[in-house]
Design a protein around this motif. Structure first.
Motif, PDB file in Angstrom:
ATOM      1  N   GLY A  52       0.822  -1.200   0.000  1.00 21.74           N
ATOM      2  CA  GLY A  52       0.000   0.000   0.000  1.00 21.74           C
ATOM      3  C   GLY A  52       0.853   1.244   0.000  1.00 21.74           C
ATOM      4  O   GLY A  52       2.082   1.168   0.108  1.00 21.74           O
ATOM      5  N   GLY A  53       0.194   2.380  -0.119  1.00 19.23           N
ATOM      6  CA  GLY A  53       0.929   3.641  -0.155  1.00 19.23           C
ATOM      7  C   GLY A  53       0.424   4.612   0.879  1.00 19.23           C
ATOM      8  O   GLY A  53       0.573   5.817   0.744  1.00 19.23           O
ATOM      9  N   SER A  54      -0.171   4.099   1.978  1.00 20.97           N
ATOM     10  CA  SER A  54      -0.788   5.021   2.937  1.00 20.97           C
ATOM     11  C   SER A  54      -0.875   4.486   4.364  1.00 20.97           C
ATOM     12  O   SER A  54      -1.329   5.199   5.241  1.00 20.97           O
ATOM     13  N   THR A  55      -0.463   3.275   4.610  1.00 22.09           N
ATOM     14  CA  THR A  55      -0.658   2.521   5.864  1.00 22.09           C
ATOM     15  C   THR A  55      -2.133   2.336   6.227  1.00 22.09           C
ATOM     16  O   THR A  55      -2.462   1.873   7.310  1.00 22.09           O
ATOM     17  N   GLU A  56      -3.028   2.706   5.290  1.00 21.09           N
ATOM     18  CA  GLU A  56      -4.454   2.459   5.554  1.00 21.09           C
ATOM     19  C   GLU A  56      -4.757   0.963   5.530  1.00 21.09           C
ATOM     20  O   GLU A  56      -5.787   0.520   6.020  1.00 21.09           O
ATOM     21  N   ASN A  57      -3.848   0.184   4.926  1.00 20.98           N
ATOM     22  CA  ASN A  57      -4.066  -1.264   4.862  1.00 20.98           C
ATOM     23  C   ASN A  57      -3.488  -2.027   6.050  1.00 20.98           C
ATOM     24  O   ASN A  57      -3.461  -3.248   6.036  1.00 20.98           O
ATOM     25  N   SER A  58      -2.991  -1.333   7.055  1.00 24.13           N
ATOM     26  CA  SER A  58      -2.503  -2.022   8.248  1.00 24.13           C
ATOM     27  C   SER A  58      -3.676  -2.657   8.981  1.00 24.13           C
ATOM     28  O   SER A  58      -4.765  -2.084   9.037  1.00 24.13           O
ATOM     29  N   ALA A  59      -3.440  -3.836   9.554  1.00 23.95           N
ATOM     30  CA  ALA A  59      -4.497  -4.470  10.360  1.00 23.95           C
ATOM     31  C   ALA A  59      -4.606  -3.795  11.730  1.00 23.95           C
ATOM     32  O   ALA A  59      -5.475  -4.126  12.521  1.00 23.95           O
TER      33      ALA A  59
END
Lengths: 472, 90
Positions: free
Chosen positions: A129-136
């Motif tokens: 990803g390019g935003s850390t929005e996909n971190s669990a």
């Protein structure tokens, strides 16, 4: 009180050696800042509980007269790099309680210098990803505007440095994951030549693209970390030697692919800022040359075939059998399916399925085979371009950090990588240097300029970075 | 692409999906494949990927590696007498 805002690794080294402050005092100052800010920013997923003990040991070494560039320097490590005996989760549920059984090569090199490991930092799950929005484990926020993303995937490491929660950090860069967040948060992000840093102990994403990167406030600091951890490693079969690539000589010519920079999709303020940076480079005595690289515009599409293909292969190993999450089903196949279904987040699943698709018998030639051929052309085109220019400059990202949740279509996030992915596709070193700010909704949001050099040309990037910083 | 294609890919990748997840992935896949499809237009003529593949050898001597057996075996979801235990596969 130690003023962390102006502190760099280079300055801290002098002060530690001159006993102006101890490693324990320095580390305590960072722990205090982390306590104040990490709850909101979410840069660290875990702050280690033995940080002060590490600092005490560093102080003992300093007292005994030992000195290394990174002795007693507190660093943050992206949650994809293995430190023996500590948790490493790749910000994924599937590795939630995984404990590393060995040190990554870069970590053992840092340990030899007496580095203090503050903790592991947030990232997009498996660095995808390019935003850390996909971190669990929740998004990392941009310290310049907490409504916005920090960039990614090394968002946690970058924010740790930008918000003075660490003096420097390690990230990983598969398509821009060190450079893009560095640009979004106004610091330096360095991606070396492919193979320069050992990948041993780095959780794999796209193995032909992955590279451990340095994150710091200045080019000088990035070089200090780079010097400490680069080098050939027998444990990484794609590791390179100092003699692998010829030394480049400086012609003082910088190439700019204006057709791509001026393309639609690049924010007008980004273009303006980039043009100003180019003027600065001219004042520094660099000649600017308009270059055209064939297929540069399709590099991103090519990347989003090759990378998922490699990721889907690499991630097949997480199946709940030997470590990590395990969901119990009626039989082994059901164990696999339930474990992967529960353990992998949205973006990771997307990439696994895309990878499986482009590698499947009916589509292999049209997608993966074709993409490999396009990658080959790109490599040749870059080699041709570097015959006339020392470096290639572009903006690091086509726009500023976006608002959290603003981009829901995956392709719109992928477009943030338009300038950065080529360095990974070709394997050349690249750096993002802060180039100014853009005022958006009353907030100053950082912008970055990217320089790419030929294989083995890291020295050129350190040189131009230092000169460019002095102009600020 | 149709739902059954997503299902067969998920099956190959061994990922359990709910109906809703399948629908979401279908639209994402369409969007991503629609984007990467542009490489169809690229003319590659007879460019062959040059895989620079070579073997990486080392002398056949034992080198100590710092692996901790306890750390590895301690993470097995199921074990017996120090061995990894899995469900029967036949």
């Amino acid at each position: 009180m130690i003023d962390l805002t102006t502190l760099t690794i280079a300055r801290a080294r002098k002060k530690l050696d001159a006993k102006e402050f101890s490693a324990v005092e320095l580390t305590q100052a960072y722990l205090d800042e982390i306590k104040k800010k990490n709850k909101e920013l979410n840069a660290y997923l875990e702050v280690y509980d033995d940080v002060l003990d590490q600092a005490k040991k560093a102080d003992e070494l300093i007292a005994s007269g030992e000195s290394h560039p990174l002795l007693g320097i507190p660093l943050a490590i992206k949650d994809v790099i293995l430190i023996k005996g500590r948790k490493v989760s790749a910000a994924s549920k599937i590795l939630e309680n995984y404990v590393a059984s060995y040190d990554a090569t870069v970590i053992s090199k840092l340990k030899k210098q007496g580095v203090i490991f503050l903790g592991r930092t947030n990232t997009d799950e498996f660095a995808m990803g390019g935003s850390t929005e996909n971190s669990a484990y929740g998004v990392t926020k941009n310290p310049y505007d907490t409504r916005r993303v920090a960039g990614g995937s090394s968002g946690g490491s970058v924010v740790a440095v930008a918000a003075n929660l660490a003096l420097g950090a390690l990230g990983s860069d598969t398509g821009g994951s060190v450079r893009e967040p560095a640009a979004f948060c106004g610091i330096v992000g360095f991606k070396p030549t492919y193979g320069r840093m050992s990948r041993h102990g780095l959780i794999a994403m796209g193995s032909s693209l992955d590279c451990i990167g340095q994150i710091a406030k200045t080019t000088e600091d990035a070089k200090i970390i780079y010097d400490a951890i680069n080098g050939y490693d027998v444990l990484d079969s794609t590791s390179i030697k100092d003699t692998t690539y010829p030394k480049a000589s400086l012609k003082k010519v910088i190439g700019v692919p204006w057709d791509l920079v001026n393309g639609e999709g690049v924010n007008s303020e980004v273009k303006e800022n980039f043009k100003e940076s180019i003027k600065k480079l001219e004042t520094l005595g660099f000649k600017i040359k308009d270059i055209h690289i064939q297929n540069l515009d399709t590099a991103l599409a090519t990347y989003y075939i090759i990378m998922p293909a490699e990721s889907s292969t690499n991630l097949a190993r997480f199946d709940g059998v030997r470590y990590g999450l395990h969901k119990d089903g009626k039989n082994l196949l059901e164990d696999y399916k339930l474990t992967k279904g529960a353990g992998f987040g949205k973006e990771v699943r997307r990439r696994i399925l895309i990878g499986a698709y482009v590698l499947s018998a009916g589509y292999y030639d049209a997608y993966y085979g074709k993409a490999q051929a396009v990658r080959e052309i790109l490599k040749k085109e870059f080699a041709k371009a570097f015959a006339d220019v020392d470096m290639i400059a572009t903006p690091t990202a086509p726009f500023v950090a976006w608002k959290i949740g603003e981009k829901s279509d995956p392709v719109s996030v992928y477009l943030a990588d338009i300038f950065t992915i080529t360095a990974n596709m070709v394997g050349v070193p690249a750096v993002s240097i802060p180039s100014g700010f853009s005022k958006v909704e009353g907030k100053d949001l950082p912008l970055g300029i990217q320089f790419m050099a030929p294989h083995g040309g890291e020295n050129l990037l350190f040189e131009v970075g230092k000169k460019f910083e002095e102009m600020r | 692409m149709e739902i059954k294609d997503v299902e067969s890919l998920a099956d190959l990748a061994r990922i359990e999906l709910t109906e809703e997840e399948k629908r979401g992935l279908l639209s994402d896949m369409d969007s991503i494949l629609g984007y990467v499809k542009q490489i169809e237009e690229v003319k590659v003529e007879d460019t062959k990927p040059e895989y620079k593949v070579y073997n990486v050898w080392r002398e056949d001597v034992a080198e100590p590696r710092e692996f901790s057996k306890e750390l590895i075996t301690g993470q097995f979801p199921d074990s017996q007498d120090g061995f990894l235990k899995v469900k029967k596969i036949l």
